[in-house]
Design a protein around this motif. Structure first.
Motif, PDB file in Angstrom:
ATOM      1  N   UNK A 180       0.855  -1.193   0.000  1.00 34.83           N
ATOM      2  CA  UNK A 180       0.000   0.000   0.000  1.00 34.83           C
ATOM      3  C   UNK A 180       0.888   1.239   0.000  1.00 34.83           C
ATOM      4  N   UNK A 181       0.524   2.233  -0.795  1.00 27.50           N
ATOM      5  CA  UNK A 181       1.314   3.465  -0.835  1.00 27.50           C
ATOM      6  C   UNK A 181       1.318   4.155   0.525  1.00 27.50           C
ATOM      7  N   UNK A 182       0.307   3.852   1.339  1.00 27.95           N
ATOM      8  CA  UNK A 182       0.174   4.548   2.625  1.00 27.95           C
ATOM      9  C   UNK A 182       1.058   3.951   3.720  1.00 27.95           C
ATOM     10  N   UNK A 183       1.716   2.855   3.448  1.00 30.37           N
ATOM     11  CA  UNK A 183       2.575   2.271   4.477  1.00 30.37           C
ATOM     12  C   UNK A 183       3.961   2.043   3.909  1.00 30.37           C
TER      13      UNK A 183
END
Lengths: 428, 300
Positions: free
Chosen positions: B50-53
């Motif tokens: 995920x780009x968010x992690x």
């Protein structure tokens, strides 16, 4: 197997290469404001600086530089590139010191440990400057990660000339509830040639924003307290049914809502071609500025069986963890929250004030455009902060389109959405 | 035998060491900007990322399994196929017509040749915005004209109707891509010896027969390259659809490339997005191989 990628591995190298390209493109396409090279003591990244606000940034940058005897590099990128640019700069170890960042996207940067908690800053007299709802909009997992920078919410605009032509009272219209709004819309459709109500249905993020007013006010939610999707509750189905029926059953909207974005219906209203639309304050400011040739009124977003909500969007200022000038970054943030500067910014930019003292000034409190929006603060509701909210919202927009386009019943559309959203959330 | 071969090869490399040294920087550059991203995309498709992690979890072929067992993927491929077929066919036929017209000895030939190139010189996104406005249900020129002619009673949302939206974006794509086809085909037409037409004319061949038996066979090589390139470009085309419809309504204009962007970049599911990219890569590769095998034969 979980791989920690904090080190500068292959993926980061690739992202850095991409980041370099994106930064280059953003630098070329975005409006680079007051940049004096890469040797500045502190960098501020913001978005969408247009002609109306460039002077404000020129002046404040010069004032801060003089006050602290340092150089401040201010970069503005377009909103289209904003998320990608910031992510690429973070991944490429090139994050600015301070950045503007929509509060709903905070979880994404927190997940990367890319921004600093600001609990120490957001307390005491500094905290008291802000409307509580706006400050709370910048929290995530119990901490403040941003300071409210700009905000917007929604009200219902109506065209007084169209109301008069339809035999409706233009000064005291009955638009308190959705049913009353539908009644007025039906009368406009029957009595005039003007499309009564703007309905967003295009494949765009903002279609969700427009619809959520109906969803929430019917008592439905998007996620529960644990963050699990709950979109297909009976209340949700009632909300989507009402929304879809405006087009499918009652025919009171503009033609082809599936091709209409929020911007399209706002522009239709601003040109005098719509009876009613839910919009930001700047719809009113645009009409005043362009002298569109009709009178308009603003009322609160109608209430549903479970209350009234006005979608509230907050952008914040965040401090990046990679910053080597964190104290100076906090000074820069404090600098921007001088009341006079905030007034100048909010009034020039056309955003809701985030500081109470600014909102209480006559410019906002007594304005026929701003007044209802200040009042709408009590109905403010933000979208849930989910790391993958974009994906969540995309799936909701598909369900909205299926119902508005008559492809599926609201129940079937939301059931399918619920199933997909559950899988999506479980997949992380 | 093997040792002799190895020693010959080493001698060859030694003899050409300066040539290898001189092309080395270019080879390294190509490996860095072409080879590395391809390999990285393959690798990423095997991870939950995920780009968010900042974490990646190895999931093996899970993304491929999920994609290939989902009926929505085959709908997506079918839609992508329609988009490519309609676009390439439209551009080729229109390009052929324009090229034949421009090849004729007509007045203002130079002007028309330049004028037909203009659409190709305009950034795709700008052309797409113009077409979105032309097809707009309230302000659009197309609807205004139809309303004035009395064909319709109120504006029709071409891009807002799942049944017509793909047609709406294909028309824009054809308008943008036709000049390239026309110019390439025109170059091919000008390379056909005039003597062939003269001989055919003496033998009594009419214009259609000349076109059918001289022009088309002579253009085979040019058409092959032009349609292959056009297919690849249309397949990977993003700007037109994204600008006009963002893949909607109801995914009616979502092609594989739009899906990759939405999943991988917009929604930040980089692993799943990479898996879509790898599948797209193989689809395109298979198409190119089959196309070359079937149409090029031994000619190329």
């Amino acid at each position: 197997m979980v791989t920690d990628t904090n080190r500068f591995d292959r993926r980061r190298l690739l992202q850095a290469i991409g980041g370099g390209g994106a930064v280059l493109i953003a630098g070329c396409m975005g409006d680079l404001v007051g940049s004096d090279g890469g040797d500045a003591d502190i960098q501020l990244l913001t978005m969408g600086v247009g002609d109306n606000i460039q002077g404000f940034f020129d002046e404040t940058t010069a004032a801060f530089e003089e006050e602290h005897d340092i150089s401040l590099e201010l970069t503005s990128v377009t909103w289209d590139n904003a998320k990608q640019t910031v992510n690429n700069r973070v991944d490429g170890d090139q994050a600015p010191d301070v950045g503007r960042w929509p509060a709903r996207w905070i979880p994404q940067l927190v997940g990367k440990e890319a921004i600093e908690p600001l609990d120490e800053l957001m307390q005491g007299s500094f905290y008291d400057k802000f409307y509580e709802g706006m400050a709370e909009g910048c929290t995530y997992e119990g901490s403040y990660y941003g300071v409210p920078w700009a905000a917007s919410n929604k009200c219902l605009f109506y065209n007084k000339n169209v109301f008069e032509a339809a035999g409706l009272d233009p000064e005291k219209p009955s638009l308190n509830s959705w049913d009353e709004m539908l009644e007025a819309a039906t009368q406009i459709t029957n009595e005039t040639d003007t499309h009564a109500l703007g309905l967003a249905g295009a494949d765009a993020i903002e279609t969700g924003s427009q619809y959520y007013h109906y969803h929430w006010s019917h008592g439905a939610d998007l996620v529960d307290d644990d963050g699990a999707p709950v979109v297909n509750s009976p209340e949700g189905v009632a909300g989507l049914s009402f929304y879809a029926d405006l087009h499918q059953k009652h025919g009171v909207t503009q033609p082809s809502p599936l091709s209409s974005t929020r911007q399209d219906i706002r522009e239709l209203f601003e040109s005098g071609s719509l009876g009613m639309v839910i919009a930001h304050a700047y719809a009113g400011l645009n009409i005043q500025e362009n002298d569109a040739g009709f009178e308009f009124g603003i009322v609160q977003v109608p209430e549903g069986p479970a209350g009234r909500y006005s979608l509230n969007t907050v952008d914040s200022l965040v401090i990046f963890s990679q910053s080597e000038a964190k104290d100076l970054a906090k000074d820069l943030i404090r600098f921007y929250y001088d009341e006079e500067r905030r007034f100048e910014y909010s009034s020039q930019k056309g955003f809701m004030p985030v500081m109470q003292s600014v909102g209480e000034r006559a410019h906002f409190a007594d304005s026929p455009v701003w007044g209802p929006f200040i009042e709408a603060g009590q109905y403010a509701r933000t979208r849930p902060k989910l790391p993958n909210f974009n994906e969540f919202n995309d799936r909701m927009v598909l369900a909205i389109q299926q119902a508005v386009g008559g492809e599926q019943s609201p129940q079937a559309a939301l059931d399918a959405a619920q199933e997909d959203l559950m899988s999506m959330m479980n997949a992380g | 035998m093997g040792r002799v071969f190895r020693s010959q090869r080493l001698r060859y490399v030694h003899q050409h060491r300066w040539a290898y040294l001189l092309i080395a920087p270019a080879a390294v550059f190509l490996l860095a900007v072409v080879g590395y991203p391809i390999v990285e995309t393959f690798r990423l498709s095997l991870y939950q990322s995920q780009a968010s992690t900042a974490t990646e979890t190895f999931v093996g072929l899970t993304h491929y399994e999920a994609i290939l067992t989902d009926q929505a993927f085959y709908d997506l491929l079918y839609r992508t196929g329609k988009w490519v077929l309609a676009g390439v066919l439209g551009k080729t036929l229109l390009g052929l017509l324009i090229a034949v017209a421009l090849n004729a000895d007509v007045r203002g030939q130079k002007f028309f040749r330049t004028a037909f190139l203009i659409p190709w010189g305009i950034p795709y996104a700008i052309s797409a915005v113009v077409f979105r406005w032309i097809e707009h249900p309230q302000y659009g020129a197309l609807n205004a004209a139809l309303l004035k002619l009395g064909v319709i009673e109120q504006g029709v949302g071409i891009l807002g109707n799942p049944d017509t939206a793909l047609l709406g974006v294909v028309v824009a794509d054809i308008w943008i891509g036709t000049p390239f086809m026309a110019i390439i085909i025109l170059a091919g037409l000008q390379s056909i010896p005039v003597e062939l037409y003269e001989a055919a004319s003496i033998d009594g061949a009419d214009r259609y027969q000349q076109f059918r038996y001289i022009t088309l066979p002579q253009l085979k090589g040019v058409l092959f390259i032009a349609t292959l390139l056009s297919t690849i470009w249309t397949f990977v085309s993003f700007d037109v659809i994204w600008t006009m419809t963002r893949g909607g309504p109801l995914n009616a204009t979502t092609t594989l490339v739009i899906q990759i962007y939405q999943v991988g970049l917009e929604n930040g599911a980089m692993g799943r997005g990479a898996a879509y990219s790898v599948i797209g890569f193989f689809v395109l590769l298979m198409f190119a191989l089959v196309y070359i095998r079937v149409y090029a034969g031994d000619d190329l």
